[in-house]
Design a protein around this motif. Structure first.
Motif, PDB file in Angstrom:
ATOM      1  N   SER A  22       0.810  -1.220   0.000  1.00 21.03           N
ATOM      2  CA  SER A  22       0.000   0.000   0.000  1.00 21.03           C
ATOM      3  C   SER A  22       0.841   1.266   0.000  1.00 21.03           C
ATOM      4  O   SER A  22       0.535   2.226  -0.711  1.00 21.03           O
ATOM      5  CB  SER A  22      -0.957   0.006   1.196  1.00 21.03           C
ATOM      6  N   ASN A  23       1.915   1.278   0.800  1.00 20.93           N
ATOM      7  CA  ASN A  23       2.766   2.477   0.849  1.00 20.93           C
ATOM      8  C   ASN A  23       3.374   2.775  -0.504  1.00 20.93           C
ATOM      9  O   ASN A  23       3.353   3.918  -0.972  1.00 20.93           O
ATOM     10  CB  ASN A  23       3.871   2.303   1.900  1.00 20.93           C
ATOM     11  N   HIS A  24       3.917   1.748  -1.153  1.00 19.27           N
ATOM     12  CA  HIS A  24       4.539   1.976  -2.457  1.00 19.27           C
ATOM     13  C   HIS A  24       3.497   2.251  -3.541  1.00 19.27           C
ATOM     14  O   HIS A  24       3.782   2.958  -4.513  1.00 19.27           O
ATOM     15  CB  HIS A  24       5.441   0.800  -2.824  1.00 19.27           C
ATOM     16  N   PRO A  82      10.275   8.451   4.083  1.00 19.64           N
ATOM     17  CA  PRO A  82       8.919   8.953   4.327  1.00 19.64           C
ATOM     18  C   PRO A  82       8.424   8.622   5.729  1.00 19.64           C
ATOM     19  O   PRO A  82       8.693   7.536   6.261  1.00 19.64           O
ATOM     20  CB  PRO A  82       8.083   8.244   3.253  1.00 19.64           C
ATOM     21  N   ILE A  83       7.686   9.542   6.321  1.00 22.13           N
ATOM     22  CA  ILE A  83       7.256   9.423   7.714  1.00 22.13           C
ATOM     23  C   ILE A  83       6.452   8.153   7.963  1.00 22.13           C
ATOM     24  O   ILE A  83       6.606   7.504   9.007  1.00 22.13           O
ATOM     25  CB  ILE A  83       6.439  10.681   8.140  1.00 22.13           C
ATOM     26  N   GLN A  84       5.598   7.748   7.010  1.00 26.66           N
ATOM     27  CA  GLN A  84       4.784   6.555   7.241  1.00 26.66           C
ATOM     28  C   GLN A  84       5.642   5.292   7.309  1.00 26.66           C
ATOM     29  O   GLN A  84       5.268   4.323   7.976  1.00 26.66           O
ATOM     30  CB  GLN A  84       3.686   6.406   6.175  1.00 26.66           C
ATOM     31  N   ILE A  85       6.798   5.301   6.648  1.00 24.74           N
ATOM     32  CA  ILE A  85       7.728   4.177   6.734  1.00 24.74           C
ATOM     33  C   ILE A  85       8.504   4.242   8.037  1.00 24.74           C
ATOM     34  O   ILE A  85       8.680   3.238   8.742  1.00 24.74           O
ATOM     35  CB  ILE A  85       8.697   4.175   5.540  1.00 24.74           C
ATOM     36  N   ILE A 141      13.855   2.913  -0.333  1.00 24.03           N
ATOM     37  CA  ILE A 141      14.122   3.429   1.007  1.00 24.03           C
ATOM     38  C   ILE A 141      15.630   3.593   1.213  1.00 24.03           C
ATOM     39  O   ILE A 141      16.109   4.623   1.714  1.00 24.03           O
ATOM     40  CB  ILE A 141      13.542   2.493   2.087  1.00 24.03           C
ATOM     41  N   GLU A 142      16.384   2.570   0.811  1.00 24.47           N
ATOM     42  CA  GLU A 142      17.831   2.627   0.945  1.00 24.47           C
ATOM     43  C   GLU A 142      18.424   3.741   0.087  1.00 24.47           C
ATOM     44  O   GLU A 142      19.381   4.419   0.495  1.00 24.47           O
ATOM     45  CB  GLU A 142      18.442   1.279   0.564  1.00 24.47           C
ATOM     46  N   LEU A 195      25.313   3.934  -4.054  1.00 22.35           N
ATOM     47  CA  LEU A 195      24.118   4.641  -4.523  1.00 22.35           C
ATOM     48  C   LEU A 195      23.973   4.532  -6.031  1.00 22.35           C
ATOM     49  O   LEU A 195      22.864   4.363  -6.556  1.00 22.35           O
ATOM     50  CB  LEU A 195      24.190   6.110  -4.097  1.00 22.35           C
ATOM     51  N   LYS A 196      25.101   4.584  -6.750  1.00 18.71           N
ATOM     52  CA  LYS A 196      25.057   4.480  -8.217  1.00 18.71           C
ATOM     53  C   LYS A 196      24.586   3.097  -8.665  1.00 18.71           C
ATOM     54  O   LYS A 196      23.921   2.958  -9.695  1.00 18.71           O
ATOM     55  CB  LYS A 196      26.447   4.754  -8.791  1.00 18.71           C
ATOM     56  N   GLU A 197      24.931   2.077  -7.873  1.00 14.46           N
ATOM     57  CA  GLU A 197      24.648   0.701  -8.285  1.00 14.46           C
ATOM     58  C   GLU A 197      23.351   0.147  -7.704  1.00 14.46           C
ATOM     59  O   GLU A 197      22.883  -0.903  -8.140  1.00 14.46           O
ATOM     60  CB  GLU A 197      25.819  -0.203  -7.849  1.00 14.46           C
ATOM     61  N   MET A 198      22.772   0.854  -6.743  1.00 14.74           N
ATOM     62  CA  MET A 198      21.606   0.309  -6.032  1.00 14.74           C
ATOM     63  C   MET A 198      20.371   0.282  -6.942  1.00 14.74           C
ATOM     64  O   MET A 198      20.051   1.267  -7.603  1.00 14.74           O
ATOM     65  CB  MET A 198      21.325   1.149  -4.792  1.00 14.74           C
ATOM     66  N   PRO A 199      19.656  -0.841  -6.979  1.00 12.92           N
ATOM     67  CA  PRO A 199      18.459  -0.942  -7.824  1.00 12.92           C
ATOM     68  C   PRO A 199      17.381   0.054  -7.405  1.00 12.92           C
ATOM     69  O   PRO A 199      17.268   0.414  -6.233  1.00 12.92           O
ATOM     70  CB  PRO A 199      17.982  -2.379  -7.581  1.00 12.92           C
TER      71      PRO A 199
END
Length: 419
Positions: free
Chosen positions: A71-73, A259-262, A237-238, A228-232
């Motif tokens: 739901s969040n995504h 995000p606050i809800q996470i 979140i990451e 960060l460049k390689e992260m999918p």
């Protein structure tokens, strides 16, 4: 003889099976999303929907149908593609076909009748007098196909569903990664650097090889920029966290990039872990968690899924159905004389945490007061049929279908079985 509790369940604080003597039937769930269906239970009259915008009816109400995303995504996807910010009453899993209500926080006269994204479809139901609130949600209805069971006759199980404890399911803790409660614990202990480290690099033996490799690259802060460049893109979140760290932000500011809800889910997952351990301990000591005892704090039932006021149970004066309640860990927690409060007090001491620690002065938006949760699962309208084996039932909001299914299936490997 009960089967051995899987290690991953123990990691989530689920330390036992719940008083049913029904032998597990094996099998799996969620091998395809269409085999797991969820829809919200809401008193339609309480919504007060008008088909037209006008007068007090100013807040659009949508039916959100989704598949393949939680739901969040789903809400992030809708906001990104349509610039519409919505809120929902409950979080639904990604591995399911789900139907739930969604609404805006503000009035919107020109709300379109339909919106679509890759994973979602929104259909306008009308307009309400006030924004959608969680109090309107009563529960959820499930229809689940169990694939490849060892047998498809489960006669007798329906007589035992009332014995099942209201454990939080593995999804609450991040499923195979099982990290959210650990992040929450670090936040409660004010170790924000540890919370960042866990979010980026923690893995378990149940995690995927690709996830473990990606997180290994996040162990050294000097490698954050390359990571960060390689992260999918799917590790959103990451990515948000890494982007903040690469920009030079300190741990608290970096966490606020999530995000606050996470973020709130982290501390709530830690509360859930303590709850699971508390109820596990009660069952391990032979307590009947579904039946109230003298001195228990209980909900007085006001409807099938309406848990009313909390009251100390006295069998000599109670003429209302009472359901045992567990006082959740939080900054208002006060140990009492009921069965569960003393256990929670002992668990907090083991964790090296005091109730006041759940008030997070440095990140007040994550502070958790506490509250109450029913000890039994409180399943209603359980039915089943063969060919294929399908179970249908209703649960109160906040309860997990997988908690019931683990008692039925008793999987040796919950991750492989779809839990």
């Amino acid at each position: 003889m009960q089967p051995t509790v899987p290690k991953i369940d123990l990691m989530a604080g689920i330390e036992c099976y719940c008083c049913t003597d029904f032998p597990g039937i094996g099998g799996s769930i969620k091998q395809d999303s269409t085999s797991f269906r969820v829809s919200e239970l809401v008193d339609e009259s309480s919504l007060g929907v008008s088909k037209e915008f006008g007068g007090a009816h100013r807040y659009p109400l949508y039916l959100l149908e989704k598949e393949g995303v939680d739901s969040n995504h789903a809400l992030f996807e809708i906001e990104r593609e349509h610039r519409v910010r919505l809120r929902v009453m409950g979080i639904k899993d990604a591995k399911a076909v789900t139907s739930q209500y969604a609404g805006t926080e503000g009035a919107w006269q020109g709300a379109p009748k339909e919106l679509r994204t890759k994973h979602t479809r929104l259909t306008l139901q009308g307009f309400t007098k006030r924004p959608l609130g969680r109090k309107l949600l009563a529960g959820n209805e499930f229809s689940i196909i169990i694939q490849n069971p060892l047998r498809d006759n489960i006669s007798g199980f329906e007589r035992q569903v009332q014995k099942i404890a209201n454990f939080y399911g593995l999804q609450r803790f991040g499923s195979e990664r099982l990290v959210t409660h650990l992040v929450g614990r670090a936040i409660v202990k004010k170790d924000f650097a540890k919370a960042v480290e866990l979010l980026l690099s923690y893995t378990t033996e149940y995690d995927t090889d690709s996830s473990r490799e990606m997180r290994r690259r996040c162990l050294d802060p000097s490698g954050y920029r390359q990571a960060l460049k390689e992260m999918p893109r799917g590790m959103d979140i990451e990515r948000q966290l890494l982007s903040a760290l690469v920009a030079g932000k300190e741990p608290i500011a970096a966490l606020r990039a999530v995000p606050i809800q996470i973020r709130r889910l982290f501390v709530q997952a830690y509360q859930a872990y303590i709850f699971n351990r508390c109820v596990s301990r009660a069952i391990g000591q032979g307590e009947d968690i579904a039946s109230p005892k003298q001195g228990d704090l209980c909900f007085e039932m006001e409807g099938p899924f309406t848990f009313g006021r909390i009251k100390k149970y006295d069998p000599s004066s109670s003429n209302v159905q009472s359901v045992p309640a567990v006082r959740m860990a939080g900054y208002t927690f006060q140990p009492g004389k009921g069965r569960f409060e003393e256990m929670t007090k002992e668990l907090l001491a083991q964790e090296g945490v005091a109730a006041k620690d759940f008030y997070v002065k440095e990140m007040q938006e994550l502070s958790q007061q506490g509250g109450f949760r029913q000890a039994p699962l409180w399943c209603r309208d359980f039915v089943w049929k063969k060919n294929p084996l399908t179970v249908s039932f209703k649960l109160p909001k906040g309860s997990y279908a997988t908690t019931l299914l683990r008692e039925l299936i008793k999987p040796e490997n919950p991750v492989k079985a779809g839990f």
